[in-house]
Design a protein around this motif. Structure first.
Motif, PDB file in Angstrom:
ATOM      1  N   THR A 117       0.904  -1.131  -0.016  1.00  0.00           N
ATOM      2  CA  THR A 117      -0.175  -0.036  -0.013  1.00  0.00           C
ATOM      3  C   THR A 117       0.839   1.242  -0.062  1.00  0.00           C
ATOM      4  O   THR A 117       1.789   1.362   0.963  1.00  0.00           O
ATOM      5  CB  THR A 117      -0.954  -0.031   1.181  1.00  0.00           C
ATOM      6  OG1 THR A 117      -1.598  -1.271   1.274  1.00  0.00           O
ATOM      7  CG2 THR A 117      -1.699   1.244   1.193  1.00  0.00           C
ATOM      8  N   THR A 118       0.401   2.203  -0.745  1.00  0.00           N
ATOM      9  CA  THR A 118       1.317   3.518  -0.947  1.00  0.00           C
ATOM     10  C   THR A 118       0.361   4.585  -1.363  1.00  0.00           C
ATOM     11  O   THR A 118      -0.785   4.453  -1.232  1.00  0.00           O
ATOM     12  CB  THR A 118       2.441   3.237  -1.929  1.00  0.00           C
ATOM     13  OG1 THR A 118       3.245   4.427  -2.071  1.00  0.00           O
ATOM     14  CG2 THR A 118       1.794   3.109  -3.353  1.00  0.00           C
ATOM     15  N   GLU A 119       0.921   5.762  -1.837  1.00  0.00           N
ATOM     16  CA  GLU A 119       0.119   6.741  -2.278  1.00  0.00           C
ATOM     17  C   GLU A 119       0.785   7.492  -3.394  1.00  0.00           C
ATOM     18  O   GLU A 119       1.852   7.580  -3.524  1.00  0.00           O
ATOM     19  CB  GLU A 119       0.199   7.962  -0.820  1.00  0.00           C
ATOM     20  CG  GLU A 119      -0.567   8.998  -0.897  1.00  0.00           C
ATOM     21  CD  GLU A 119      -0.863  10.063  -0.127  1.00  0.00           C
ATOM     22  OE1 GLU A 119      -0.447  11.118  -0.097  1.00  0.00           O
ATOM     23  OE2 GLU A 119      -1.041   9.511   1.250  1.00  0.00           O
ATOM     24  N   ASP A 120      -0.214   7.725  -4.366  1.00  0.00           N
ATOM     25  CA  ASP A 120       0.375   8.494  -5.401  1.00  0.00           C
ATOM     26  C   ASP A 120       0.450   9.750  -5.510  1.00  0.00           C
ATOM     27  O   ASP A 120       0.388  10.329  -4.451  1.00  0.00           O
ATOM     28  CB  ASP A 120      -0.588   8.055  -6.761  1.00  0.00           C
ATOM     29  CG  ASP A 120      -1.755   8.573  -6.497  1.00  0.00           C
ATOM     30  OD1 ASP A 120      -2.318   9.414  -5.618  1.00  0.00           O
ATOM     31  OD2 ASP A 120      -3.046   8.331  -6.987  1.00  0.00           O
ATOM     32  N   THR A 121       0.999  10.498  -6.556  1.00  0.00           N
ATOM     33  CA  THR A 121       1.211  11.730  -6.603  1.00  0.00           C
ATOM     34  C   THR A 121       0.027  12.745  -6.397  1.00  0.00           C
ATOM     35  O   THR A 121       0.060  13.817  -6.123  1.00  0.00           O
ATOM     36  CB  THR A 121       2.111  12.071  -7.904  1.00  0.00           C
ATOM     37  OG1 THR A 121       1.314  11.492  -8.930  1.00  0.00           O
ATOM     38  CG2 THR A 121       3.426  11.533  -7.958  1.00  0.00           C
ATOM     39  N   PHE A 122      -1.061  12.151  -6.629  1.00  0.00           N
ATOM     40  CA  PHE A 122      -2.231  12.903  -6.510  1.00  0.00           C
ATOM     41  C   PHE A 122      -3.110  12.576  -5.150  1.00  0.00           C
ATOM     42  O   PHE A 122      -4.165  13.376  -4.974  1.00  0.00           O
ATOM     43  CB  PHE A 122      -3.389  12.672  -7.362  1.00  0.00           C
ATOM     44  CG  PHE A 122      -2.835  12.209  -9.096  1.00  0.00           C
ATOM     45  CD1 PHE A 122      -2.117  13.409  -9.731  1.00  0.00           C
ATOM     46  CD2 PHE A 122      -2.670  11.069  -9.720  1.00  0.00           C
ATOM     47  CE1 PHE A 122      -1.757  13.489 -10.816  1.00  0.00           C
ATOM     48  CE2 PHE A 122      -2.127  11.272 -11.047  1.00  0.00           C
ATOM     49  CZ  PHE A 122      -1.541  12.142 -11.401  1.00  0.00           C
TER      50      PHE A 122
ATOM     51  N   GLU B 230      -3.671   0.429  -3.687  1.00  0.00           N
ATOM     52  CA  GLU B 230      -2.976  -0.828  -3.271  1.00  0.00           C
ATOM     53  C   GLU B 230      -2.657  -1.303  -4.663  1.00  0.00           C
ATOM     54  O   GLU B 230      -3.030  -1.023  -5.742  1.00  0.00           O
ATOM     55  CB  GLU B 230      -4.380  -1.669  -2.994  1.00  0.00           C
ATOM     56  CG  GLU B 230      -3.790  -3.179  -2.797  1.00  0.00           C
ATOM     57  CD  GLU B 230      -3.552  -3.422  -1.135  1.00  0.00           C
ATOM     58  OE1 GLU B 230      -2.977  -4.406  -1.005  1.00  0.00           O
ATOM     59  OE2 GLU B 230      -3.721  -2.681  -0.288  1.00  0.00           O
ATOM     60  N   VAL B 231      -1.011  -1.844  -4.448  1.00  0.00           N
ATOM     61  CA  VAL B 231      -0.494  -2.326  -5.832  1.00  0.00           C
ATOM     62  C   VAL B 231      -0.213  -3.655  -5.743  1.00  0.00           C
ATOM     63  O   VAL B 231       0.073  -4.198  -4.760  1.00  0.00           O
ATOM     64  CB  VAL B 231       0.768  -1.325  -5.898  1.00  0.00           C
ATOM     65  CG1 VAL B 231       1.680  -1.968  -7.064  1.00  0.00           C
ATOM     66  CG2 VAL B 231       0.558  -0.093  -5.596  1.00  0.00           C
ATOM     67  N   VAL B 232      -0.731  -4.239  -6.744  1.00  0.00           N
ATOM     68  CA  VAL B 232      -0.147  -5.629  -7.214  1.00  0.00           C
ATOM     69  C   VAL B 232       0.977  -5.764  -8.136  1.00  0.00           C
ATOM     70  O   VAL B 232       0.843  -5.205  -9.294  1.00  0.00           O
ATOM     71  CB  VAL B 232      -1.336  -6.572  -7.532  1.00  0.00           C
ATOM     72  CG1 VAL B 232      -0.905  -8.211  -7.755  1.00  0.00           C
ATOM     73  CG2 VAL B 232      -2.561  -6.385  -6.539  1.00  0.00           C
TER      74      VAL B 232
ATOM     75  N   VAL C 241      -2.872  -0.903 -10.008  1.00  0.00           N
ATOM     76  CA  VAL C 241      -2.800  -0.105  -8.958  1.00  0.00           C
ATOM     77  C   VAL C 241      -4.354   0.143  -8.778  1.00  0.00           C
ATOM     78  O   VAL C 241      -5.024   0.374  -9.793  1.00  0.00           O
ATOM     79  CB  VAL C 241      -2.199   1.315  -9.066  1.00  0.00           C
ATOM     80  CG1 VAL C 241      -2.252   2.056  -7.903  1.00  0.00           C
ATOM     81  CG2 VAL C 241      -0.681   0.933  -9.477  1.00  0.00           C
ATOM     82  N   GLY C 242      -4.888  -0.060  -7.534  1.00  0.00           N
ATOM     83  CA  GLY C 242      -6.347   0.299  -7.157  1.00  0.00           C
ATOM     84  C   GLY C 242      -6.626   1.195  -6.101  1.00  0.00           C
ATOM     85  O   GLY C 242      -5.519   1.400  -5.342  1.00  0.00           O
ATOM     86  N   ASN C 243      -7.600   2.161  -6.205  1.00  0.00           N
ATOM     87  CA  ASN C 243      -7.688   2.942  -5.370  1.00  0.00           C
ATOM     88  C   ASN C 243      -8.246   2.413  -4.152  1.00  0.00           C
ATOM     89  O   ASN C 243      -9.499   1.982  -3.868  1.00  0.00           O
ATOM     90  CB  ASN C 243      -8.709   3.983  -5.858  1.00  0.00           C
ATOM     91  CG  ASN C 243      -8.868   5.347  -4.848  1.00  0.00           C
ATOM     92  OD1 ASN C 243      -8.448   5.202  -3.778  1.00  0.00           O
ATOM     93  ND2 ASN C 243      -8.896   6.212  -5.574  1.00  0.00           N
ATOM     94  N   ARG C 244      -7.473   2.547  -2.859  1.00  0.00           N
ATOM     95  CA  ARG C 244      -8.082   1.794  -1.523  1.00  0.00           C
ATOM     96  C   ARG C 244      -8.914   2.615  -0.820  1.00  0.00           C
ATOM     97  O   ARG C 244      -9.763   2.079  -0.118  1.00  0.00           O
ATOM     98  CB  ARG C 244      -6.641   1.456  -0.835  1.00  0.00           C
ATOM     99  CG  ARG C 244      -7.054   0.783   0.588  1.00  0.00           C
ATOM    100  CD  ARG C 244      -5.742   0.452   1.256  1.00  0.00           C
ATOM    101  NE  ARG C 244      -6.052  -0.448   2.473  1.00  0.00           N
ATOM    102  CZ  ARG C 244      -6.191  -1.591   2.395  1.00  0.00           C
ATOM    103  NH1 ARG C 244      -6.077  -2.558   1.332  1.00  0.00           N
ATOM    104  NH2 ARG C 244      -6.861  -2.362   3.534  1.00  0.00           N
ATOM    105  N   ASN C 245      -8.982   4.092  -1.103  1.00  0.00           N
ATOM    106  CA  ASN C 245     -10.149   4.675  -0.538  1.00  0.00           C
ATOM    107  C   ASN C 245     -11.697   4.118  -1.059  1.00  0.00           C
ATOM    108  O   ASN C 245     -12.410   4.201  -0.112  1.00  0.00           O
ATOM    109  CB  ASN C 245     -10.092   6.168  -1.065  1.00  0.00           C
ATOM    110  CG  ASN C 245      -8.960   6.891  -0.335  1.00  0.00           C
ATOM    111  OD1 ASN C 245      -8.361   6.480   0.661  1.00  0.00           O
ATOM    112  ND2 ASN C 245      -8.165   7.820  -1.473  1.00  0.00           N
ATOM    113  N   VAL C 246     -11.457   3.674  -2.108  1.00  0.00           N
ATOM    114  CA  VAL C 246     -12.971   2.971  -2.649  1.00  0.00           C
ATOM    115  C   VAL C 246     -13.009   1.718  -1.851  1.00  0.00           C
ATOM    116  O   VAL C 246     -14.269   1.667  -1.176  1.00  0.00           O
ATOM    117  CB  VAL C 246     -12.734   2.563  -4.135  1.00  0.00           C
ATOM    118  CG1 VAL C 246     -14.054   1.773  -4.411  1.00  0.00           C
ATOM    119  CG2 VAL C 246     -12.620   3.685  -5.033  1.00  0.00           C
TER     120      VAL C 246
END
Length: 473
Positions: free
Chosen positions: A133-138, A143-145, A163-168
């Protein structure tokens, strides 16, 4: 005059409701946490499965051309991979110097980037995949596989990332948890209401027993009547058996008291008659001692009878008829003295035998009439409810006051007047036993007798006697 109950009153209904409510609340909280945790695990696993499926979709869509460049156009069926800054991206990067191709990425990433941890920090698993799990520039938490795939026979390798948006995912979990908590709260409130109704209905027979006992105490019933559940019926039967046994004991005590009084009546009368024919000072001595013996016997017979009666819950007397009758008798015997009577409320009930009440009040009236100039007042009121008394409904008290306008007594004289056989004024008729008998009878009913100077200047005798509520709720 109040009897305090240590710790206050205890309510079985309250305790059962409290325990049931606490248990339901704890159970619902535990259930909510368990379900929420299980749903989170399931949602996270499903999210990773979705990302893995998309990852292999991208892998199957990308290859190399004759110039050893990455080529392909993954179609993932999700518009979020084509919309900018959504947090949903795919990335393909060539690995090694023998693979001089440019990286490929989804249009949603644009000029953004994803920070990549090294493989020592987060290594690949047995399937040669790794998740982090990380954070993109935006600013999206993602979540990254990631995996690495060999694309051709020359060993050219590329690194694939989805990469999937974990906030969702977090929003979905929060929405589920919120709905779960609301549903369980509604269910819990309904359960508590149903539990309360069930407990109140289940304990209603005990409330019926309580009301029946209060009715027995108030003289409105003599036994526990009604049909009780199987668990309570033995209690009701034992209480009825105890009441019957108590009644038999009282009747036997009364019979024995009557027999004893009858057997002593004749010998004492003979002694008094013989005293009349004896010569002084022997006649006076025999007469005085016989009268004292008669008073002592009567006092102890009264105490024995009251001790037996005190164990009963059936002793009760209506105050108004007794006091009015005593006042009429005293008016006939003392025509020059007024005997006003005040009773509040008019239906005042005293928890003692009528004979005992007549004796204690009668003694006080006789004593007051000896010294009164013109007036002897009689007042009977219900004492204010003592809120510190845990059993206040059944431990109310009646205050009966007899006051005259005579000379009264000094504090030291009051103590002497209460002693058995002591007479402060030898010029007045009497044996000196009246006030002591009143105090003994009153104390047997757990009441009190106090003497003081009244507002009219004479003696004020105050009796505190147990009361009985006329109506039992």
């Amino acid at each position: 005059m109040a009897i305090k109950t240590p710790g206050g009153a205890r309510s079985l209904t309250f305790r059962v409701l409290l325990l049931a409510s606490l248990w339901s609340a704890v159970a619902l909280v535990v259930i909510a946490l368990v379900i929420s945790t299980l749903y989170r695990r399931s949602a996270e696993a499903s999210f990773q499965d979705l990302l893995r499926a998309q990852l292999y979709n991208v892998i199957n869509s990308v290859s190399t051309d004759e110039n050893f460049q990455l080529t392909g156009s993954p179609q993932l069926g999700d518009l979020r991979f084509s919309q900018p800054q959504t947090g949903w991206y795919w990335i393909v990067e060539p690995i090694g110097d023998n693979f001089p191709s440019e990286p490929m990425s989804s249009t949603s990433l644009g000029y953004g980037s994803i920070p990549i941890p090294d493989t020592e920090t987060i290594p690949f698993d047995t399937r040669y995949e790794r998740y982090y799990t990380t954070e993109d520039t935006f600013g999206n938490k993602v979540e990254v596989v990631e995996t690495e795939v060999v694309l051709d026979q020359e060993g050219r390798t590329a690194r694939f990332r989805i990469v999937g948006n974990r906030n969702v995912l977090e929003d979905d979990i929060r929405a589920f948890s919120r709905n779960l908590y609301l549903a369980l709260a509604g269910f819990g409130f309904g359960s508590l209401c149903l539990n309360a109704i069930a407990i109140l209905i289940g304990l209603r027979p005990l409330d019926h027993v309580r009301k029946s006992l209060e009715q027995i105490r108030a003289g409105q019933a003599e036994r526990l009547a009604g049909i009780f559940p199987r668990e309570i019926q033995p209690l009701a039967s034992e209480v009825n058996a105890l009441i019957d046994s108590n009644r038999r004991i009282i009747e036997r005590a009364r019979m024995q008291v009557g027999n004893l009084a009858h057997s002593l009546k004749t010998p004492i009368a003979v002694l008094l008659n013989e005293a009349r024919v004896l010569l002084p000072p022997h006649s006076e001595l025999v007469r005085t001692q016989a009268e004292a013996m008669q008073g002592q016997v009567q006092s102890y017979l009264n105490r024995a009878r009251i001790a037996a009666q005190r164990e009963s819950v059936l002793a009760r007397t209506e105050a108004a008829p007794v006091l009015q009758r005593l006042a009429r008798v005293m008016r006939r015997l003392n025509a020059d003295i007024e005997f006003p009577v005040t009773i509040e409320p008019e239906d005042l009930m005293v928890a003692m035998e009528q004979q005992d009440m007549e004796e204690v009040v009668g003694n006080l009236l006789e004593n007051a009439a000896r010294y009164a100039r013109s007036t002897v007042t009689i007042r009977a009121i219900l004492a204010p409810d003592d809120q510190t008394d845990a059993d206040a409904q059944r431990r109310r008290w009646v205050v009966v006051e007899v006051e005259d306008d005579g000379p009264g007594l000094e504090p030291d004289q009051i103590q002497e007047a209460l002693k058995r056989g002591h007479r402060l004024d030898e010029s007045k008729p009497g044996t000196g036993l009246g006030l002591s008998i009143v105090r003994e009878i009153t104390s047997e009913y757990q009441g009190t007798l106090t003497l003081a100077r009244g507002s009219m200047g004479g003696l004020l005798a105050r009796l505190v006697l147990p009361a009985v509520a006329k109506d039992v709720a």
